[in-house]
Design an enzyme around this catalytic site. Structure first.
Site, PDB file in Angstrom:
ATOM      1  CE  LYS A  22      -2.567  -9.991 -40.143  1.00 16.48           C
ATOM      2  NZ  LYS A  22      -1.645 -11.132 -40.273  1.00 16.48           N
ATOM      3  N   GLY A  61      -0.709 -10.533 -29.698  1.00 16.40           N
ATOM      4  CA  GLY A  61       0.601 -10.545 -30.326  1.00 16.40           C
ATOM      5  C   GLY A  61       1.610  -9.860 -29.429  1.00 16.40           C
ATOM      6  CB  SER A  62       4.962  -8.548 -30.101  1.00 16.35           C
ATOM      7  OG  SER A  62       4.735  -7.516 -31.041  1.00 16.35           O
ATOM      8  CB  THR A  63       4.519  -5.647 -25.582  1.00 14.19           C
ATOM      9  OG1 THR A  63       3.942  -6.583 -24.660  1.00 14.19           O
ATOM     10  CG2 THR A  63       4.458  -4.265 -24.965  1.00 14.19           C
ATOM     11  N   GLY A 102       1.369  -4.198 -30.246  1.00 11.65           N
ATOM     12  CA  GLY A 102       0.219  -3.719 -29.466  1.00 11.65           C
ATOM     13  C   GLY A 102       0.277  -2.217 -29.255  1.00 11.65           C
ATOM     14  CD  GLU A 127      -2.935 -12.577 -24.468  1.00 11.05           C
ATOM     15  OE1 GLU A 127      -1.864 -12.126 -24.005  1.00 11.05           O
ATOM     16  OE2 GLU A 127      -3.043 -13.680 -24.994  1.00 11.05           O
ATOM     17  CB  CYS A 161       1.723 -14.471 -24.562  1.00  6.94           C
ATOM     18  SG  CYS A 161       0.083 -15.174 -24.538  1.00  6.94           S
ATOM     19  CD  GLU A 182       6.533 -12.528 -25.101  1.00  6.98           C
ATOM     20  OE1 GLU A 182       6.316 -11.556 -25.848  1.00  6.98           O
ATOM     21  OE2 GLU A 182       5.638 -13.239 -24.624  1.00  6.98           O
TER      22      GLU A 182
END
Lengths: 313, 493
Positions: free
Chosen positions: B197, B249-251, B254, B271, B305, B402
């Site tokens: 996706k 993507g974002s933490t 995640g 990641e 990132c 971030e």
């Protein structure tokens, strides 16, 4: 292993633990000195700060000891010790770490009978106990040898397209917590501790609740094998009570789970997300199996770091 | 006096030198009005019949409409992937697998310019970057992993490796095609099949990649591409017949994924976010370092990132570096992503632009000093000037969090030990940079930075042979290189 000697010791322990004055001989039998079992944090042997204990019994119902039922606070103190010890331990040369692991094996070999004896007190027969201790010693020697080799096997120099020198090497993940194998008293501990520490990590390990004796004796071996304080910390207690803490602590980088309880594993996996802990599910490993040792267990607690530098004038 | 004058001397860029527009042509690019889901080798309408618009962030105009995949569509894709895995892909000789992947690499190269233009239109990144970085690297990634397909026996010394099965992959909007390549290439080379996706704001190049995959003759169902937002992603993460989740993507997301798959046997690679320290020592080549700082934070509008978003300058040179940096920022051209002169393109979405603006406010409220270049920015579209903050502390939110935009936080330091401590004192650990001419200092710093990628005297370099991924909360697992094969296999005796 001298079987007769074990038998004698076993009887002696039985004598000491109750049937005082076994009257058959002329000589009055000696009163054994019983051991107070402690935990191992930062190279020291405290009892649990909580004052709690559980009674460990042999298969025949004899009382083997009042074992520390470690608390969350004990765990947190152990993590502080492990974190403090990690950079120094990691910075030791591979040769040095290898020698220290080998030293653990040497000291364990010298105290083999004690470990066999303890396993037998906890219901393992002599043959199996001897096999487990021998395998534990050999496993330490195996991982000692990997110390200055696994980095070579799992590193790479990467032929990037641009004009750069680029290489990737494994580095320790950091502080590892371990819910140890409930089924085994010694080999389960060695099989997780050895690969974790040979790779430069420090560990906080919960021993088997039903077979904790070897863990405490192992701590004594570690303390006299040049393993710096805080590199290995060993607690005794209840996994169900502690796994939430072991898995949610924000200063722990990875957790290994060695038992079959799926609910506990799930709790660990959920909590691990708090700080993206690495979760190693060792629920299906039979540590007595010769296949349960390999450098891939070391790599379970490693991160790959890639470094770039230009090639130019 | 004379000294002060010399110090204040700087190149005056405000002269009659102006860049004439140099737009890349988009005439040759074919974009449909509407894109369906790519399932089992065919473009398939979503069962709900729902579509959403994808817009050009530089013009705010609609480019096309994209199918919104529901859980039922995701299920169809997983069923197709499973069937392809069981019946075709796992049975195909490894070298034949590799040959399909080589074909994909070649077709991307053939259609490279088209991909670059669409990437810039849909995502807002400068054409120079999509043309010279994203698309060539994507092709190179397929080319690299194609070769692994029949060499997996060499990947794990002493052991055998086997594929995992069906991989569910979710990718971000900052490098849409490149991330698709990072995910798909190693997965299918190792013998897995895929449901991927793309991010909802940047689906187009993934769908163009679907055309390439179809044209390559890759067996139906080996790669399936479903488009949509978070709901579609959740359907992938929670699908019971997926063996592996790979997420970039974002933490924050995640962690949600890590929790969602607790209690299942799904393997995962994550990641996630970063807040990299870029460290400049007084003995560095200053002008090169300034270029490295600019590349580190303003590459791809800072939507990276591994961006060098925390600058650490040694105190003795701080004034000089900041002055040179501000001068260099003045020269950056913010504008039309399709213009070959553009350095900084459009912010990917309105939401992201708002988030960046929010952080600027936070930084100022915390007492930071904000500096922005004085360049003109287009009135239409989502643009943001290159920005830096000084007078910030370790605890400032613009230092800890971030931002994912062209915003640099500058701090100073005195000693090596101090800067290592500061650099590592953050939950992230994706990347870092160090600038010095002293080799021993490089290795002291690179070995002590707790980060997965460290650039010394360079920044933001990528290569298919080079493993990429984070320590700590920046993720789990590696992508790229030999180490990037391992997350897509199980190791057996």
């Amino acid at each position: 292993m001298d079987t007769a000697k074990t038998q004698t010791k076993k009887e002696a322990i039985m004598n000491g633990s109750g049937e005082n004055g076994h009257a058959s001989g002329k000589k009055q039998s000696r009163i054994d000195v019983l051991k107070t079992y402690k935990i191992y944090i930062d190279g020291k042997f405290p009892r649990t700060e909580s004052g709690r204990y559980y009674i460990l019994k042999a298969a025949d119902g004899r009382q083997l000891g009042n074992i520390c039922q470690s608390s969350r606070k004990d765990f947190r103190e152990a993590v502080v010790a492990a974190r403090k010890a990690q950079p120094g331990w990691s910075a030791k040369t591979a040769y040095n770490k290898g020698q220290i692991l080998y030293r653990i094996a040497e000291v364990l070999e010298g105290r083999k009978s004690q470990f066999i004896d303890e396993l037998m007190q906890q219901g393992i027969d002599n043959v199996a106990a001897t096999e487990e201790v021998n395998l534990s010693i050999d496993r330490l020697v195996h991982y000692a040898g990997w110390s200055d080799k696994f980095i070579q096997v799992f590193s790479s120099v990467n032929p990037v397209e641009s004009s750069h020198f680029n290489f990737s090497i494994p580095e320790p993940t950091g502080v590892v917590s371990v819910i140890g194998s409930e089924k085994t008293g010694l080999i389960g501990l060695i099989s997780v501790i050895a690969p974790a520490i040979v790779g430069g990590n420090t560990v906080v390990v919960l021993a088997s609740e039903s077979k904790p004796l070897c863990a405490i004796s192992l701590a004594e071996v570690l303390q006299t094998s040049d393993v710096p304080a805080g590199v290995v910390n060993l607690l005794t207690g209840n996994a169900k009570e502690l796994n939430g803490h072991f898995s949610s602590h924000m200063d722990v980088n990875a957790i290994a789970y060695c038992n079959a309880d799926e609910e506990q594993l799930k709790t660990i996996q959920i909590n691990a997300a708090n700080n993206v802990k690495r979760v190693l599910d060792y629920s299906k490993h039979d540590w007595m199996n010769a296949e349960s040792q390999s450098p891939y267990f070391i790599m379970d607690f490693q991160e790959i770091k890639t470094t770039w530098h230009p090639i130019g004038q | 006096m004379a000294k002060k004058k010399l110090k204040d001397l700087k190149v005056n860029f405000n002269t009659s030198w102006e860049y004439a527009p140099a737009p890349e042509s988009k005439d040759h690019v074919k974009i449909n009005d509407r894109y369906d889901l790519f399932i089992n080798g065919k473009f398939t309408a979503p069962q709900s019949g729902k579509y959403f618009d994808t817009i050009n962030p530089a013009t705010e105009k609609k480019i096309a409409e994209i199918a919104d995949a529901s859980a039922e569509d995701v299920n169809m894709a997983v069923v197709a992937a499973r069937k392809a895995y069981d019946n075709v892909w796992s049975k195909l000789p490894a070298k034949e697998r590799g040959k399909y992947i080589y074909r994909i690499a070649r077709i991307i190269q053939e259609r490279a310019r088209e991909f670059a233009v669409i990437e810039s239109m849909d995502g807002g990144k400068p054409i120079r970057e999509s043309r010279d970085v994203d698309v060539p690297l994507a092709a190179a990634h397929f080319f690299y992993y194609a070769g692994w397909a029949d060499k997996l026996d060499y990947a794990a010394p002493g052991k055998k490796v086997r594929p995992l099965g069906v991989a569910g992959q979710i990718i971000p909007w900052n490098f849409p095609l490149l991330m698709a390549a990072w995910k798909i290439a190693p997965a299918i080379a190792a013998g897995n099949t895929v449901v991927l996706k793309p991010a909802e704001t940047t689906s187009l190049t993934a769908l163009k990649l679907a055309e390439v995959i179809r044209d390559s003759g890759l067996p139906d169902g080996v790669v399936n591409i479903v488009t949509g937002a978070g709901v579609t992603g959740a359907a992938i993460v929670n699908h019971p017949d997926i063996n592996k989740i790979a997420f970039t993507g974002s933490t924050e997301v995640g962690k949600i994924i890590q929790r969602s798959i607790a209690g299942t046997n799904k393997k995962y690679t994550l990641e996630l976010g970063g807040k990299a320290a870029n460290i400049i020592f007084e003995d560095a080549a200053i002008d090169q370092a300034v270029e490295g700082i600019v590349n580190g934070i303003f590459f791809n509008q800072g939507h990276v990132c591994c961006a060098g978003s925390r600058l650490f300058v040694q105190e003795s040179i701080a004034e000089t570096v900041i002055r040179k940096l501000k001068d260099r920022m003045e020269t950056l051209i913010v504008g039309d992503p399709l213009d070959k002169n553009t350095d900084i393109g459009a912010i990917n979405s309105k939401d992201q632009l708002n988030k960046i603006k929010q952080y600027i406010k936070i930084g100022m409220n915390e007492g930071g000093t904000c500096y922005q270049s004085s360049c003109a920015i287009p009135t239409k579209g989502y643009f943001h000037r290159p920005t830096l903050f000084t007078n910030v502390s370790q605890s400032s939110r613009v230092v800890q969090e971030e931002i994912f935009g062209p915003v640099l936080a500058v701090q100073t330091f005195r000693t090596v030990e101090e800067v290592i401590e500061k650099a590592n004192n953050i939950p992230y650990g994706l990347s870092g940079g160090v600038w010095t001419d002293k080799g021993s200092k490089i290795f002291k710093v690179t070995s002590q930075l707790r980060a997965g990628v460290v650039w010394a005297n360079t920044y933001n370099k990528f290569d298919p042979t080079s493993p990429f991924g984070g320590y700590k909360e920046s993720g789990v697992g590696r992508e790229g290189g030999l180490h990037g094969v391992m997350p897509y296999v199980k190791i057996e005796n």
